[in-house]
Design a protein around this motif. Structure first.
Motif, PDB file in Angstrom:
ATOM      1  N   THR A 214       0.834  -1.196   0.000  1.00 35.13           N
ATOM      2  CA  THR A 214       0.000   0.000   0.000  1.00 35.13           C
ATOM      3  C   THR A 214       0.873   1.250   0.000  1.00 35.13           C
TER       4      THR A 214
ATOM      5  N   SER B 105      -7.687  -5.362   4.649  1.00 40.23           N
ATOM      6  CA  SER B 105      -6.892  -4.984   3.473  1.00 40.23           C
ATOM      7  C   SER B 105      -5.850  -6.050   3.162  1.00 40.23           C
TER       8      SER B 105
ATOM      9  N   ASP C  92      -3.476  -3.405  -5.769  1.00 37.17           N
ATOM     10  CA  ASP C  92      -2.861  -3.654  -4.460  1.00 37.17           C
ATOM     11  C   ASP C  92      -3.367  -5.024  -4.012  1.00 37.17           C
TER      12      ASP C  92
HETATM   13 MG    MG Z   1      -1.865  -2.913   2.360  1.00 36.68          MG
END
Ligand code: MG
Ligand code: ADP
Length: 762
Positions: free
Chosen positions: A104, A213, A246
């Motif tokens: 990220t 995430s 990502d």
């Molecule tokens: Mg990440």
């Protein structure tokens, strides 16, 4: 930029993040070293026992150490890719690696810090600056943002975040996400806003953002369409699509001990990632003709980026500390394989689904409409002027009017029209020769005309506004998007790019020299002395031996990794088999064969989703099971019982005709209460009561009768008269005082009892 149609490899770069606070505090050893010049990553084995083991060396297109700046990565690696997107190629950037290694950070970076901005914001700046400097080109930029979590696609820009989207395929344009929203953006600020909205939505619903995430893939898509006049005199549109991905953390989800839902979840989380690995393996293998793109949503969606029509850069992120060495090696091997994928990028010229073309056509259509309106007006005006017999000067002016400068002219026209109507209205009002009725009618007509005029004007303005809004979305360099960088900044930028290019070339040359060195070793065959020959050959042998050892170690490692992976797969298989067996057992033992067959007949596989679904219960001819009605329902709307049928025949006008309802008489319940029976009062008490309730003036005290009335029994008449009526209600004192009272004077007073103490009012 290489020519289209030729094939080129996926570019793989590796970035190693700095040690973080925790790692420094715990004094972890650094096992990764980075040779930026040669593009090599060297990993030492941290185990004591393996001290003699040679370090593992991996070579990549370029590598970045912990001191690398975001802008260096951008200028050297990502800028060329974004440049080719601006030319009409498809481009993809993947960030791959273990959670916490900087995926990220590389993609997004620190939002408000220009120094630490990641690829995504840097590409915004790049794209819009490029457009602002362009000439004779029209651009349309739009953005989408989606997320894949547990094999479900979520549109991060849509209002309804609970909705899941599906993949569809069209033969001409390939795989796409159905109903994915995309926003046309006119500036860096606007596209940044789109990204921020998506990021906010990404964290919505995630209880733990970090965990979420690390388990989901986020894809930011920028589509750049460019229209330019070609040499053939026609407008051509080129469309470049940039996927910024990502990926989920590459670390293994522990499946050990997981069961049921948790096992399923763990298997699903990495499904896309392992499918990506399988696709890469199949692509570089060269022997397999089947590439398993369809195994996951991610690989299906990014099919073009892997072995297809796209330029692809993969950034492998690693951590430097010793405790991560296993994952680091896995990441390096994974990305090392990806280097060998061959893509065939080409410029997408005049695709069918270009939005820019639609916009241009729509604008042309609206403009034509607008033209027709003003054309009509003009003609009308000319006709009017001619009719009025105005002089030639006026007419000439009307003819020489340019279409483009009709803004002022339009205002004049409206004013003129309005004034004319107004004066006509006045004339009617003042005209005394007209009858009142006629006057009203004419006035009304004029008013209606004025209304029409107003409406027409508004419609025209609306149309013009629409055209303006649409045109503002089409970006033209120097016109509705202006470059604000000054000459100096521009020079600086160019220098930076040149340096980046130089560095890249240097590294390539170094790598080539390395490999040539090894080859030329064998060519130096002439030796001046035997000793020299021995020396050189020993050296060569040593070098080759080291190489052999390295390769052997690598083979060993890979085999071990394979065994581990296989064991895990076997374990998953066992779990799934067990699950399946249980289900079979339940079906065989608890579901009747007939029902099972029905369900089996209804089940089918959806080709689009590759998922088993159930057909709805239909009443189609050939589905006999569903068609035949039960015997009891023949001839009737619904099944009827015998009773209802009889009832219908016997009493045709009854209320619940043809319903399976029995009508019976009411069943009254047995009585559970008794009649009231008043208690028997002892005569003495009755007498006392009577006495007490009598009016005082009726009481006569007669001392003479004192002795005679000593008798134990009071007069019987009193006792009987005290008997209450059937109602059972006690009498009140008032009632007793009425002269009709049955025992008003009949009974003599009984001095035996005490006097009333005001129980009855005097
Ligand atoms: Mg990440
Ligand atoms: P991932 O997305 O791979 O899980 P992150 O990008 O969230 O990892 O990075 C984890 C942490 O490491 C963040 O706090 C980030 O700021 C930091 N970090 C990662 N790479 C770098 C780098 N190259 N330089 C400085 N800090 C970094």
């Amino acid at each position: 930029m290489s020519k289209s149609k030729s094939s080129e490899s996926v570019k793989v770069v590796v970035r190693c993040r700095p040690m973080n606070e925790k790692e420094r505090a715990a004094k972890f050893e650094r096992v990764v070293s980075v040779d930026v010049k040669l593009g090599q990553i060297i990993v030492r084995n941290p185990r004591e026992a393996a001290a003699s083991e040679l370090p593992k060396v991996f070579t990549f297109d370029s590598v970045y150490d912990w001191n690398s700046k975001q802008i260096d990565l951008y200028d050297e690696t990502f800028r060329p890719l974004v440049d080719s997107v601006l030319l009409g190629f498809n481009g993809t950037i993947f960030a791959y690696g273990q959670t916490g290694t900087g995926k990220t950070f590389t993609m997004e970076g620190v939002r408000n810090d220009p120094e630490r901005r990641g690829v995504i914001p840097n590409s915004f700046e790049h794209i819009f600056t490029h457009i602002s400097r362009s000439q004779n080109q029209q651009y349309l930029v739009r953005a989408s943002y989606l997320e894949i979590y547990q094999e479900e696609i979520r549109d991060l820009l849509s209002k309804d975040q609970s909705r899941r989207l599906e993949l569809r395929e069209r033969p001409d344009t390939g795989v796409y996400v159905k109903d994915l929203s995309s926003f046309v953006t006119k500036s860096v600020r606007e596209i940044e806003h789109v990204m921020n909205v998506g990021n906010q939505n990404r964290s919505v619903g995630a209880t733990n953002m970090n965990e979420h995430s690390s388990r989901s893939h986020a894809i930011f898509v920028i589509t750049v369409e460019c229209s330019e006049l070609g040499v053939d005199g026609e407008n051509h549109i080129r469309v470049g699509k940039l996927n910024l991905v990502d990926l989920a953390g590459s670390e293994r989800q522990t499946k050990t001990g997981a069961q049921g839902e948790r096992l399923k979840e763990a298997t699903k989380i990495n499904l896309s990632l392992s499918a990506l690995g399988n696709v890469i393996s199949a692509l570089v293998d060269g022997r397999s003709s089947h590439i398993p793109y369809r195994d996951s949503k991610l690989t299906r969606l990014l099919q073009d980026s892997l072995g297809g029509n796209a330029r692809t850069v993969m950034v492998a992120n690693i951590g430097p500390a010793s405790y991560n060495v296993e994952e680091t090696l896995t990441t390096l091997r994974y990305s090392n394989r990806a280097k060998n994928i061959k893509n065939k990028p080409r410029i997408n010229e005049d695709p069918k689904d270009a939005l820019l073309r639609e916009f241009q056509e729509e604008i042309a259509r609206l403009k034509a409409q607008l033209q027709k309106r003003s054309g009509k007006k003009k003609k009308r005006r000319q006709r009017r002027r001619a009719g009025e017999g105005s002089d030639g000067e006026d007419l000439e002016e009307g003819e020489t009017e340019d279409d483009d400068e009709d803004g002022d002219d339009k205002g004049d026209y409206w004013r003129e029209q309005q004034e004319k109507l107004e004066s006509e209205r006045k004339a009617i009002m003042e005209d005394h020769s007209l009858v009142a009725e006629e006057k009203v009618r004419l006035l009304k007509e004029k008013e209606r005309k004025m209304e029409d005029l107003k409406r027409e004007r508004e419609a025209g303005e609306l149309l013009a506004a629409k055209v303006k809004a649409m045109e503002s979305k089409l970006l033209v360099g120097g016109k509705n998007i202006v470059d604000h960088t000054n000459e100096q900044q521009r020079m600086l930028e160019q220098r930076r790019q040149e340096i980046a290019e130089q560095k890249r070339r240097e590294r390539e040359m170094q790598q080539q020299m390395e490999s040539r060195d090894e080859e030329t070793l064998e060519l130096k065959e002439t030796y001046s002395s035997l000793q020299q020959e021995v020396d050189i050959k020993t050296k060569k042998l040593k070098k080759l031996f080291a190489k052999l050892q390295a390769v052997k170690a690598e083979i060993h490692d890979i085999q071990e990794a394979h065994i581990k992976e296989r064991q895990e797969l076997e374990q998953t298989q066992n779990e799934l088999t067990r699950d399946l067996k249980l289900k079979h057992l339940i079906i065989e033992n608890f579901i009747p064969l007939e029902e099972k067959n029905k369900i089996v007949n209804r089940a089918f596989i959806d080709e689009e989703d590759e998922y088993w679904k159930m057909k709805p219960i239909t009443r189609i001819e050939d589905e006999h099971q569903m068609m035949t009605r039960p015997l009891s329902a023949v001839g009737y709307r619904r099944p009827l019982c015998h009773h209802a049928r009889m009832a219908m025949m016997m009493k045709p006008d009854m209320r619940y005709k043809a319903e399976n309802i029995l009508i019976l008489d009411m069943d009254l319940p047995a009585r559970t209460t008794k009649e009231y029976q008043e208690p028997v009062i002892a005569p003495k008490v009755a007498a006392a009561l009577e006495d007490a309730l009598r009016d005082e003036d009726e009481i006569q005290v007669d001392a003479s009768g004192f002795h005679s009335s000593l008798g134990p029994t009071p007069p019987t008449s009193a006792s009987s008269s005290l008997k209450k009526p059937k109602s059972g209600r006690p009498r009140t004192g008032k009632k007793l005082s009425t002269p009709t009272s049955p025992f008003s004077s009949s009974s003599p007073s009984s001095p035996l009892y005490p006097q009333s103490r005001g129980l009855v009012p005097k």
